[in-house]
Design a protein around this motif. Structure first.
Motif, PDB file in Angstrom:
ATOM      1  N   GLN A 154     -12.188   0.717   2.585  1.00 22.40           N
ATOM      2  CA  GLN A 154     -13.584   0.743   2.150  1.00 22.40           C
ATOM      3  C   GLN A 154     -14.087  -0.651   1.785  1.00 22.40           C
ATOM      4  O   GLN A 154     -15.282  -0.915   1.889  1.00 22.40           O
ATOM      5  N   ASP A 155     -13.186  -1.529   1.380  1.00 25.54           N
ATOM      6  CA  ASP A 155     -13.569  -2.900   1.031  1.00 25.54           C
ATOM      7  C   ASP A 155     -13.557  -3.849   2.233  1.00 25.54           C
ATOM      8  O   ASP A 155     -13.917  -5.009   2.107  1.00 25.54           O
ATOM      9  N   TRP A 156     -13.117  -3.360   3.378  1.00 27.89           N
ATOM     10  CA  TRP A 156     -13.024  -4.186   4.581  1.00 27.89           C
ATOM     11  C   TRP A 156     -14.440  -4.535   5.048  1.00 27.89           C
ATOM     12  O   TRP A 156     -15.309  -3.659   5.113  1.00 27.89           O
ATOM     13  N   CYS A 205      -7.027   8.436   7.332  1.00 29.25           N
ATOM     14  CA  CYS A 205      -6.758   8.439   5.891  1.00 29.25           C
ATOM     15  C   CYS A 205      -7.676   9.436   5.181  1.00 29.25           C
ATOM     16  O   CYS A 205      -7.223  10.206   4.324  1.00 29.25           O
ATOM     17  N   PHE A 225      -9.499   4.698   9.145  1.00 30.29           N
ATOM     18  CA  PHE A 225     -10.326   5.268   8.080  1.00 30.29           C
ATOM     19  C   PHE A 225     -10.408   6.790   8.221  1.00 30.29           C
ATOM     20  O   PHE A 225     -10.208   7.525   7.262  1.00 30.29           O
ATOM     21  N   GLU A 247      -4.647   7.157  -0.571  1.00 38.72           N
ATOM     22  CA  GLU A 247      -5.781   6.787  -1.416  1.00 38.72           C
ATOM     23  C   GLU A 247      -5.904   5.273  -1.563  1.00 38.72           C
ATOM     24  O   GLU A 247      -7.006   4.721  -1.509  1.00 38.72           O
ATOM     25  N   GLN A 248      -4.773   4.588  -1.712  1.00 42.82           N
ATOM     26  CA  GLN A 248      -4.797   3.128  -1.805  1.00 42.82           C
ATOM     27  C   GLN A 248      -5.235   2.517  -0.471  1.00 42.82           C
ATOM     28  O   GLN A 248      -5.983   1.541  -0.445  1.00 42.82           O
ATOM     29  N   LEU A 295      -7.228   3.950   1.706  1.00 41.72           N
ATOM     30  CA  LEU A 295      -8.676   4.192   1.792  1.00 41.72           C
ATOM     31  C   LEU A 295      -9.462   3.182   0.963  1.00 41.72           C
ATOM     32  O   LEU A 295     -10.486   2.670   1.418  1.00 41.72           O
ATOM     33  N   ASP A 296      -8.994   2.892  -0.241  1.00 39.15           N
ATOM     34  CA  ASP A 296      -9.652   1.880  -1.076  1.00 39.15           C
ATOM     35  C   ASP A 296      -9.697   0.540  -0.353  1.00 39.15           C
ATOM     36  O   ASP A 296     -10.726  -0.141  -0.333  1.00 39.15           O
ATOM     37  N   PHE A 297      -8.571   0.165   0.259  1.00 36.80           N
ATOM     38  CA  PHE A 297      -8.504  -1.090   0.998  1.00 36.80           C
ATOM     39  C   PHE A 297      -9.488  -1.081   2.164  1.00 36.80           C
ATOM     40  O   PHE A 297     -10.238  -2.035   2.374  1.00 36.80           O
ATOM     41  N   ILE A 316       0.881  -1.169   0.000  1.00 36.49           N
ATOM     42  CA  ILE A 316       0.000   0.000   0.000  1.00 36.49           C
ATOM     43  C   ILE A 316       0.919   1.219   0.000  1.00 36.49           C
ATOM     44  O   ILE A 316       1.669   1.439   0.946  1.00 36.49           O
ATOM     45  N   THR A 323      -6.769  13.251   3.119  1.00 33.01           N
ATOM     46  CA  THR A 323      -7.179  13.673   1.775  1.00 33.01           C
ATOM     47  C   THR A 323      -7.716  15.092   1.756  1.00 33.01           C
ATOM     48  O   THR A 323      -7.721  15.740   0.719  1.00 33.01           O
TER      49      THR A 323
END
Length: 98
Positions: free
Chosen positions: A34-36, A52, A49, A27-28, A30-32, A23, A56
């Motif tokens: 959000q999928d948790w 991060c 969360f 941004e990466q 946060l993407d991770f 990671i 932004t």
């Protein structure tokens, strides 16, 4: 360097023996996050969360967001075995296996 990029990538493995993923920034991460899965989200997840997301919008430093994400990875058992954290203790730097 992008202001949201981590100084050192956070290395994670979803399961022991699986390929390690890196990671590279907020941004990466946060993407991770959000999928948790929602059922696994707790206070450490929420802190990561929020940190991060805060990075932004310039209310949290990127290095603080990275630390919060690393803490989440550590307590969730995601941190790759080869990820090392250096911590100063008693005036000397020590490398600790995470």
């Amino acid at each position: 360097m992008d202001r949201l990029q981590f100084e050192v990538p956070v290395r994670i493995a979803l399961e022991p023996g699986m390929a390690v993923e890196e990671i590279y920034g907020v941004e990466q991460a946060l993407d991770f996050l959000q999928d948790w899965p929602a059922r696994k989200q707790g206070p450490v997840y929420q802190k990561a969360f929020n940190a991060c997301f805060g990075a932004t919008v310039d209310v949290v430093k990127t290095e603080d967001a990275c630390r919060a994400f690393m803490a989440f990875c550590r307590v969730s058992g995601l941190m790759a075995r080869d990820m090392m954290v250096t911590r100063k203790r008693g005036g000397e730097a020590r490398a600790l296996r995470v």
